[in-house]
Design a protein around this motif. Structure first.
Motif, PDB file in Angstrom:
ATOM      1  N   GLY A   1       6.688  -0.799  -6.625  1.00  0.00           N
ATOM      2  CA  GLY A   1       5.126   0.291  -6.092  1.00  0.00           C
ATOM      3  C   GLY A   1       5.881   0.585  -5.028  1.00  0.00           C
ATOM      4  O   GLY A   1       6.054  -0.390  -4.325  1.00  0.00           O
TER       5      GLY A   1
ATOM      6  N   CYS B   1      -1.548  -0.747  -4.734  1.00  0.00           N
ATOM      7  CA  CYS B   1       0.555  -0.399  -4.640  1.00  0.00           C
ATOM      8  C   CYS B   1      -0.347   0.669  -6.153  1.00  0.00           C
ATOM      9  O   CYS B   1      -1.052   0.878  -6.882  1.00  0.00           O
ATOM     10  CB  CYS B   1       0.495  -1.593  -5.293  1.00  0.00           C
ATOM     11  N   SER B   2       0.680   1.892  -5.859  1.00  0.00           N
ATOM     12  CA  SER B   2       1.133   2.409  -6.910  1.00  0.00           C
ATOM     13  C   SER B   2       1.700   2.308  -7.822  1.00  0.00           C
ATOM     14  O   SER B   2       1.607   3.146  -8.928  1.00  0.00           O
ATOM     15  CB  SER B   2       2.454   3.664  -6.256  1.00  0.00           C
TER      16      SER B   2
ATOM     17  N   ASP C   1       1.760   7.430   4.492  1.00  0.00           N
ATOM     18  CA  ASP C   1       3.012   8.615   3.698  1.00  0.00           C
ATOM     19  C   ASP C   1       3.999   9.802   4.449  1.00  0.00           C
ATOM     20  O   ASP C   1       4.122  10.705   4.088  1.00  0.00           O
ATOM     21  CB  ASP C   1       2.627   9.564   2.670  1.00  0.00           C
TER      22      ASP C   1
END
Length: 796
Positions: free
Chosen positions: A200, A193-194, A263
Motif C-alpha cells: 500500500g 498504510c492504504s 499525496d
C-alpha cells in the motif's frame, strides 16, 4: 548334605535380554519410550544414552535374573566359561547428540528519520534477536541477545535496559540538536498504510518553516554589491518562502501546516519546499545544486496477502516399499496450499504415486496461478518460490540387490570379484572404489570423467570433472552436486555456491533478506514494524501500557473486585484522564486490569523495570494501583497523519512522552510508567508479535495469545540424523538439505536421501554428459558425506 535329590529343580533356561521397561518402570522414568534412556544433553553433542542389560528365565515367565546368570553365554563376561560363550554382552550405553544448541544473532535496522530537522529531536530504530537452531531461524525476545555485540547500553540509574526496548524492540536516541536555521524543511509522522498487505502507500506531511526577519537585511547587503542577478534569485526565493512556509517566529507567513505536501499536494507548498532547498544550496555555495525534497509517500505493508506453502499428506509419511530388495519405490503426495482457509486459489498437487517408473512426464509448472486448471502430478512444481521435483514424493527403497541376485546385478569389472556373502566387490591388490575402478596410481582419489586422478575425491555431477581446490579452501559440492571451489564458507543458506540466500523461512524458501516476519516468512522489504509485520506501518496492533496511578485508601479496599461500583467509577475517571493526556477519545482506550500495589512494593523487578519509574508525581498518595490498558489502533486527525493508538515506533514514543510528562506534572494522578509495547490483534489477517502457535497444545486456553487465524503456519521439527547416519547430527536434515519447517519435511540436496537426508542415494543417476554416476559414502574433512563416482570411468 548329600547329593542332590531327583526332585531338585533344573537349572534355569536363560537368555540375555535388553531391558524393556514395564509400565510402572516407564512411568518412573518419565514415560521414556523404548529401551534406551533419553539422551542426557539438552542440545548439541557429548551426550549418552543408557539401558539396562539383564537375563531372563524363559522357563519362569521371563523372570529377570542377575547378569551373572548369563556368564556361560557371553564371551566377554568376567565369569565367562572359556570356549562356551557365543555372543558379546549387549552395550548398555552409547554416545548421542541432539539438535545443535541455539545460537543468537542481534540485528538492528537503519536509523529512521529524526523527528525534528533541527532544534533537538529523536530518532529510533528497531532491533531483533534471531534464534538459529539446526539451520532454522526464528525471532526471539530481544533480551535473549543481551550478551551480543550491538545490544544497547543500559540505563545509568537502574543498570537495566529501557522498558521500551525490552517490550517493543525500539532503540531511541537524540538527534539534530543543532540550532535551527532561518528556513527549514520539516516532515510529519507517517500515516496509516492504504492496504493491509500486497503493498500500500503511506503519506506524511512535508512543509517548511521560516524566520523571515533577517531576509530584508540580507537582500540589502546583496543589493549593495550591485549583483542584480543574485539579488533577483534570492528575492524570488524569499517571496516564495514567506508566502507559504510556516512562520516559526509567530508572525507573518502562511503559518498553516495544512498547506503541506501530501499525496502530491499543494503547489504553493511544493514550490516553497523547493525554494528552501535551493536557498540552502545557494547559501552553502552550491549554486544551482538542489537537494531532493523528503518523500511525502512510501510503500508499506509489502507482505503478500496470501501465502502458499507445501504440505504433505499424512505428515509426510511414505508408503511401504514396493519390494523387499532389488529396488522398490515409496511414494507420498505434496500439495501447494494457501494459508488462507477461504482461498479460491487452484491447488498444485505433486503425486508420487501418479507416475510409474520410467514414465515420468518432463513438463514442469511455474508459480501457483489462481486462474489455471488443476495441475495434478507434474514431474516438478513451484509453490511460492519453493520448487519440488519428483524426488520429493517418490524415492527408491531397498535398493540393495537381493542376496541371490547380487552378483548378477553388480559388475565388479576386471579388477574385482563379487563376494556373494558380503554382498560387495572385493578388489584386486591396490585397486579400490565401489566397483574396483580406481587404480593403485590413484589410491585415495577417484577417477574423473577425463580419466585423470581426482585427488580431492569430489566429482562435479554435471561435468564429471574433478573439483579442484581454490587456494587454501577445500572444495565442496553445492546443493545441486556441482563444484564450489571456494569452499563451504562460500555456500549460502540454501547450499548454493556464491548464492544470495541469507536464511531459510518456514516454507523452505531461500530469503535474500535476513529478516523474517512474525509468521516466519521471508521479509523482502528488509524491515519489520514493531508489530512484527513485514514493511508495516505499525498500525495493525494494539499498544498495551501499564502505569501506576494514585488511589485513596477507600479505593484501595474497593478496587479489589472488578464488579464493585468504585471500580467502575475509577476506570471511567482513569480512561477520561488518560484520553485527555494522549489526545484521543475514551473509546480508543480499554482498561484490562487494576491491581492494588502492595505497600512498599514495586511493579517490576529485574530487567523488566522501566527507567521511567524513577519519575514520581508530587504530593504522594495513600496507595498506588497498577493499571493495564490498551490503546486501540486509530488514525491521528492532526496534520501529521500519524498513528496514535497503533504501535508505530513514533506512535509508541509519543505515548511514552505524553505519559512521562503527565507523571512529572502529576496529571491524571499518574505516578510512574511501566511497560509500553505492541500486542497482536487476532482476526485482522496480520501475523503479529506473540500470535504464533508453535509448541502450544491447547490454543483454547485464555492464557495464550496465539492466533491461528492470523498465523496459520505452525512449524514442525525436521528430522536430525542419528549416530551412524550421514551428515551433521546437530543440524536438521543433517545440513544436507533444506528444512520445510511448515511440513517438518527435508528437501535433500543431490545425492542424499532418507527422511533426514542421512543416507546416500543408492540409485544410479546420469550426469550432464550421459555418464552413469552413483553416490557413495565417504569422509571429507572429518565429516561423512555422499559424493558421486562414475560406475564405468574411462581408463586412466
Amino acid at each position: 548334605p548329600g547329593a542332590p535329590s531327583a526332585s531338585a529343580p533344573a537349572a534355569p533356561s536363560v537368555t540375555p535380554s535388553i531391558a524393556s521397561p514395564s509400565a510402572a518402570a516407564a512411568a518412573a522414568a518419565d514415560d521414556a519410550a523404548g529401551p534406551w534412556s533419553e539422551c542426557d544433553v539438552a542440545c548439541g553433542t557429548g551426550g549418552s544414552q543408557h539401558r539396562e542389560v539383564y537375563c531372563v528365565d524363559l522357563s519362569q515367565a521371563d523372570v529377570k535374573l542377575s547378569v551373572g546368570a548369563c556368564a556361560s553365554m557371553w564371551i566377554d563376561h568376567p565369569y565367562a566359561v572359556a570356549g562356551a560363550g557365543t555372543q558379546s554382552i549387549p552395550p548398555s550405553w552409547h554416545a548421542c547428540s541432539k539438535l545443535a544448541c541455539p545460537t543468537y544473532r542481534f540485528e538492528v535496522d537503519a536509523w529512521g528519520t529524526c523527528s525534528a530537522p533541527c532544534g533537538g529531536g529523536r530518532r529510533f530504530r528497531l532491533a531483533r534477536c534471531l534464534k538459529v537452531q539446526g539451520a532454522v531461524a526464528t525471532n526471539a525476545p530481544v533480551t535473549e541477545c543481551d550478551t551480543l555485540e550491538g545490544y544497547p547500553a543500559v540505563n545509568g540509574a537502574s543498570g537495566e535496559p529501557d522498558a521500551l526496548f525490552v517490550s517493543a524492540g525500539v532503540i531511541v536516541e537524540a538527534c539534530n540538536e543543532q540550532a535551527c536555521p532561518a528556513h527549514t524543511v520539516c516532515t510529519g509522522a507517517w500515516g496509516r498504510c492504504s492496504a493491509r498487505c500486497d503493498g500500500g502507500v503511506a503519506a506524511r506531511a512535508v512543509w517548511c518553516t521560516t524566520t523571515a526577519d533577517h531576509d530584508e537585511a540580507m537582500l540589502a547587503a546583496i543589493a549593495a554589491t550591485g549583483d542584480t542577478s543574485k539579488y533577483q534569485t534570492y528575492k524570488t526565493l524569499f517571496d516564495l518562502i514567506a508566502a507559504a512556509c510556516v512562520d516559526s517566529a509567530g508572525g507573518g507567513g502562511a503559518g498553516n501546516v495544512s498547506m503541506s505536501v501530501v499525496d502530491g499536494g499543494l503547489p504553493a507548498m511544493t514550490d516553497a519546499v523547493a525554494a528552501v532547498l535551493k536557498l540552502r544550496a545557494e547559501l552553502a555555495g552550491l549554486g544551482a545544486a538542489v537537494g531532493a525534497a523528503p518523500a511525502a509517500q512510501r510503500a508499506c505493508n509489502t507482505a503478500p496477502c496470501e501465502v502458499f506453502t507445501w504440505s504433505f499428506a499424512d505428515e509426510g509419511a511414505w508408503s511401504n516399499c514396493s519390494a523387499p530388495c532389488g529396488g522398490g519405490q515409496q511414494t507420498r503426495t505434496a500439495v501447494c496450499q494457501s494459508t488462507d482457509a477461504e482461498s479460491n486459489a487452484t491447488q498444485v498437487v505433486l503425486d508420487g504415486a501418479a507416475h510409474a517408473p520410467g514414465t515420468v512426464p518432463t513438463t514442469t509448472t511455474g508459480a501457483l496461478s489462481t486462474s489455471s486448471a488443476l495441475v495434478s502430478s507434474p514431474s516438478s512444481s513451484t509453490c511460492d518460490g519453493v520448487s519440488l521435483d519428483i524426488s520429493a514424493v517418490r524415492r527408491s527403497c531397498n535398493a540393495a540387490p537381493c542376496a541371490t541376485d547380487f552378483c548378477k546385478a553388480v559388475d565388479c569389472g576386471p579388477n574385482g570379484s563379487c563376494d556373494a556373502v558380503a554382498l560387495r566387490c572385493t578388489c584386486a591388490a591396490g585397486w579400490s572404489g565401489e566397483r574396483c575402478t580406481t587404480p593403485p596410481s590413484c589410491f585415495g582419489g577417484i577417477i574423473a570423467g577425463d580419466g585423470s586422478c581426482c585427488t580431492s575425491g569430489l566429482l562435479d555431477r554435471w561435468s564429471g570433472g574433478c573439483c579442484a581446490a581454490a587456494g587454501d579452501a577445500w572444495p565442496v559440492l553445492d546443493s545441486t552436486g556441482g563444484c564450489c571451489a571456494a569452499g563451504a564458507g562460500h555456500l549460502d543458506a540454501c547450499g548454493v555456491c556464491g548464492g544470495a540466500a541469507k536464511v531459510i523461512d518456514v516454507r523452505g524458501k531461500c530469503c535474500g533478506s535476513p529478516v523474517l516476519d512474525e509468521a516466519g516468512v521471508c521479509c523482502d522489504a528488509g524491515f519489520l514494524d514493531v508489530c512484527g509485520v513485514c514493511g508495516g506501518d505499525g498500525s495493525s496492533c494494539i499498544t498495551r501500557v501499564t502505569v501506576g496511578a494514585a488511589i485513596s485508601a477507600e479505593q484501595s479496599a474497593d478496587l479489589q473486585s472488578s464488579n464493585s461500583t468504585r471500580y467502575a467509577e475509577f476506570t471511567a475517571s482513569f480512561t477520561t484522564d488518560v484520553a485527555g493526556i494522549l489526545g484521543i477519545t475514551t473509546q480508543d482506550i480499554r482498561v484490562n486490569s487494576v491491581v492494588v500495589r502492595q505497600a512498599g512494593g514495586r511493579r517490576h523487578s529485574g530487567r523488566r523495570r522501566s527507567a521511567l519509574q524513577a519519575l514520581s508525581s508530587p504530593g504522594g498518595a495513600a496507595a498506588t494501583a497498577d493499571v493495564s490498558f490498551d490503546i486501540l489502533p486509530v488514525v491521528d486527525e492532526d496534520g501529521g497523519g500519524g498513528v496514535v493508538g497503533g504501535s508505530s515506533s513514533r506512535g509508541i514514543l509519543r505515548v511514552v512522552d505524553a505519559l512521562a510528562a503527565a507523571v512529572i506534572s502529576g496529571a491524571g494522578g499518574l505516578t510512574d510508567v511501566g511497560e509500553v509495547g505492541p500486542v497482536g490483534v487476532c482476526g485482522n489477517n496480520q501475523c503479529e508479535k506473540g500470535e504464533r502457535c508453535d509448541g502450544i497444545d491447547d490454543i483454547s486456553t485464555s492464557s495464550t495469545t496465539c492466533c491461528l487465524a492470523d498465523c496459520p503456519i505452525t512449524t514442525l521439527q525436521c528430522p536430525v540424523p542419528v549416530a551412524g547416519r550421514v551428515g551433521d547430527g546437530t543440524k536438521v536434515c543433517g545440513g544436507n538439505g533444506v528444512c520445510i519447517a511448515a511440513a517438518g519435511v527435508c528437501k535433500c540436496y543431490a545425492g542424499y536421501g532418507g527422511d533426514d537426508c542421512g543416507e546416500c542415494d543408492g540409485g544410479a543417476t546420469t550426469g550432464a554428459g550421459g555418464e552413469d554416476l552413483i553416490y557413495f559414502r565417504t569422509t571429507l574433512q572429518r565429516q561423512s558425506a555422499c559424493v558421486p563416482m562414475m560406475l564405468f570411468p574411462p581408463p586412466p
